[in-house]
Design a protein around this motif. Structure first.
Motif, short mmCIF file in Angstrom:
data_model
loop_
_atom_site.label_atom_id
_atom_site.label_comp_id
_atom_site.label_asym_id
_atom_site.label_seq_id
_atom_site.Cartn_x
_atom_site.Cartn_y
_atom_site.Cartn_z
N THR A 1 25.54 1.87 -7.88
CA THR A 1 26.96 1.58 -7.65
C THR A 1 27.37 0.24 -8.26
OG1 THR A 1 26.48 0.60 -5.46
CG2 THR A 1 27.04 2.95 -5.53
N LEU A 2 26.65 -0.20 -9.28
CA LEU A 2 26.92 -1.48 -9.92
C LEU A 2 27.97 -1.35 -11.02
CD1 LEU A 2 26.34 -4.47 -10.74
CD2 LEU A 2 24.46 -3.56 -12.16
N GLU A 3 28.93 -2.25 -11.02
CA GLU A 3 29.79 -2.49 -12.18
C GLU A 3 29.72 -3.98 -12.46
OE1 GLU A 3 34.48 -2.46 -13.35
OE2 GLU A 3 33.72 -0.74 -12.23
N PRO A 4 29.05 -4.40 -13.55
CA PRO A 4 28.88 -5.83 -13.82
C PRO A 4 30.20 -6.59 -13.77
CG PRO A 4 27.53 -4.55 -15.31
CD PRO A 4 28.39 -3.56 -14.58
N GLY A 5 30.17 -7.73 -13.09
CA GLY A 5 31.35 -8.56 -12.96
C GLY A 5 32.24 -8.22 -11.78
N ARG A 6 31.88 -7.18 -11.05
CA ARG A 6 32.68 -6.75 -9.89
C ARG A 6 31.85 -6.86 -8.63
NH1 ARG A 6 36.77 -3.47 -7.78
NH2 ARG A 6 36.06 -1.85 -6.33
N HIS A 7 32.43 -7.44 -7.59
CA HIS A 7 31.73 -7.59 -6.32
C HIS A 7 31.63 -6.25 -5.59
CE1 HIS A 7 31.32 -8.53 -1.98
NE2 HIS A 7 30.59 -9.53 -2.40
N GLY A 8 32.70 -5.47 -5.65
CA GLY A 8 32.73 -4.20 -4.93
C GLY A 8 32.00 -3.09 -5.67
N PRO B 1 0.81 -1.23 0.00
CA PRO B 1 0.00 0.00 0.00
C PRO B 1 0.84 1.28 0.00
CG PRO B 1 0.09 -0.89 2.21
CD PRO B 1 0.83 -1.88 1.33
N PHE B 2 2.06 1.21 -0.46
CA PHE B 2 2.92 2.39 -0.54
C PHE B 2 3.90 2.17 -1.69
CE2 PHE B 2 3.86 -0.28 3.21
CZ PHE B 2 4.98 -0.96 2.75
N PRO B 3 4.49 3.25 -2.22
CA PRO B 3 5.42 3.11 -3.34
C PRO B 3 6.66 2.31 -2.96
CG PRO B 3 4.76 5.40 -3.03
CD PRO B 3 4.27 4.66 -1.84
N VAL B 4 7.20 1.59 -3.92
CA VAL B 4 8.41 0.80 -3.74
C VAL B 4 9.45 1.27 -4.76
CG1 VAL B 4 9.44 -1.50 -3.75
CG2 VAL B 4 7.07 -1.19 -2.94
N HIS B 5 10.65 1.58 -4.26
CA HIS B 5 11.76 1.96 -5.12
C HIS B 5 12.83 0.87 -5.01
CE1 HIS B 5 10.05 5.94 -5.73
NE2 HIS B 5 9.85 6.01 -4.41
N VAL B 6 13.14 0.26 -6.14
CA VAL B 6 14.06 -0.87 -6.16
C VAL B 6 15.38 -0.43 -6.77
CG1 VAL B 6 14.41 -3.23 -6.95
CG2 VAL B 6 12.11 -2.46 -6.33
N MET B 7 16.47 -0.67 -6.05
CA MET B 7 17.80 -0.27 -6.49
C MET B 7 18.61 -1.50 -6.90
SD MET B 7 18.52 2.47 -3.43
CE MET B 7 20.22 2.75 -3.94
N VAL B 8 19.66 -1.26 -7.64
CA VAL B 8 20.48 -2.34 -8.16
C VAL B 8 21.70 -2.56 -7.27
CG1 VAL B 8 21.90 -0.91 -9.70
CG2 VAL B 8 21.40 -3.28 -10.33
N GLY B 9 22.04 -3.84 -7.04
CA GLY B 9 23.24 -4.21 -6.30
C GLY B 9 24.16 -5.04 -7.17
N ASN B 10 25.29 -5.44 -6.61
CA ASN B 10 26.28 -6.14 -7.43
C ASN B 10 25.84 -7.53 -7.85
OD1 ASN B 10 27.04 -6.16 -4.38
ND2 ASN B 10 27.91 -8.08 -5.13
N HIS B 11 24.85 -8.12 -7.18
CA HIS B 11 24.33 -9.43 -7.60
C HIS B 11 23.20 -9.29 -8.62
CE1 HIS B 11 26.22 -12.53 -4.94
NE2 HIS B 11 26.55 -11.44 -4.26
N ASP B 12 22.75 -8.08 -8.89
CA ASP B 12 21.62 -7.84 -9.77
C ASP B 12 22.09 -7.55 -11.20
OD1 ASP B 12 19.69 -8.04 -7.66
OD2 ASP B 12 20.24 -6.00 -7.04
N SER B 13 21.12 -7.35 -12.07
CA SER B 13 21.39 -6.84 -13.41
C SER B 13 20.40 -5.71 -13.69
CB SER B 13 21.23 -7.94 -14.46
OG SER B 13 19.89 -8.38 -14.54
#
Length: 283
Positions: A117-124, A70-82
């Motif tokens: 803060t995602l860089e594909p292929g990098r954990h950090g 019942p409220f807006p959801v903002h989804v962010m990207v992490g290093n495990h995501d695409s």
């Protein structure tokens, strides 16, 4: 205004589990608690590592649990995501014109900034010149507006060596240059570490919200990539979430772990004198 934050859900870590993988069970438990606790959020921010492998199925399985909130959801990207997987499952995700999933919006006098803060292929973490310049421009244009920043990777060294960046990594330097002189930034809230943390960066309070998925063990001893010493790395400590409370002048953060507990005191007539006295002292 209340901003709820969940982070590091890692749906799809064990996709073959039946009837339902542990991370999805923990996610359901946190969502149920968020909906039943007495503080109604104005929005939910999921600050990265929504999935474990960035695959479309895991994103879809996450989205189906968030669709009716019942409220807006903002989804962010992490290093495990695409980025592509996230945008397919959450097509209304806020994004920049440069391909990064970063955004800024104002609510109740508070500027909320979501960083990519995602860089594909990098954990950090990663924070390139384009992202630095975008953030600097947003902050320059809103110098008079109190601001909170959400990002997946903490720009600080926690002491949990295998999870930490180097303090002098280029992305951290870029972030620092974007924040220089921006006194309106009241807090930076992160994920990634899978443990609660309080620190500071460029004079700004930095906090890490503990994960929904299993937590990282608190072990501050040096670790060697050449010597597997049988230390605990991941534990089944309860999942957590955060509530960030903005009252128009101050931003305060509360954390709650989600597990079974008993209520030891209810506010009834027998405790009314205590509450009255505590309130009287404030006048």
């Amino acid at each position: 205004m209340i901003i709820a934050q969940m982070t590091d859900i890692h749906i799809g870590f064990d996709r073959e589990a039946r009837p339902e993988e542990l991370n999805r069970q923990r996610f359901r438990a946190v969502l149920n608690r968020l909906l039943k606790q007495p503080n109604v959020p104005d929005m939910l921010i999921c600050s990265g590592d929504i999935t474990d492998r960035g695959d479309a199925e895991s994103f879809a399985r996450t989205a189906e649990l968030l669709v009716d909130l019942p409220f807006p959801v903002h989804v962010m990207v992490g290093n495990h995501d695409s980025r592509d997987g996230l945008l397919t499952a959450f097509p209304h995700t806020l994004r920049g014109d440069d391909g990064f999933l970063h955004a800024a919006f104002e609510r109740d006098g508070l500027l909320v900034v979501l960083l990519d803060t995602l860089e594909p292929g990098r954990h950090g973490g990663a924070f390139c010149d384009k992202r630095r310049d975008w953030l600097r421009g947003v902050l320059e244009a809103n110098r008079g507006t109190p601001t909170v920043i959400f990002m997946h990777h903490p720009p600080v060294v926690s002491g949990i060596q295998w999870m930490d960046p180097r303090a002098d990594e280029a992305w951290i330097t870029n972030l620092a240059s974007a924040l220089e002189g921006m006194g309106q930034v009241q807090a930076i809230h992160c994920g990634h570490l899978h443990r609660q943390l309080a620190a500071s960066f460029c004079g700004i309070p930095v906090s890490v919200t503990p994960s929904v998925a299993p937590l990282v063990s608190l072990d501050l001893r040096p670790i060697s990539p050449d010597v597997p010493d049988s230390r605990a790395l991941i534990t089944t400590e309860p999942p957590s979430y955060a509530l960030h409370h903005w009252d128009g002048a101050r931003l305060v953060t509360h954390y709650e772990t989600v597990s079974d507990w008993q209520v030891l005191a209810y506010y009834g007539p027998h405790l009314q004198p205590m509450i009255r006295e505590m309130e009287r002292e404030k006048t």
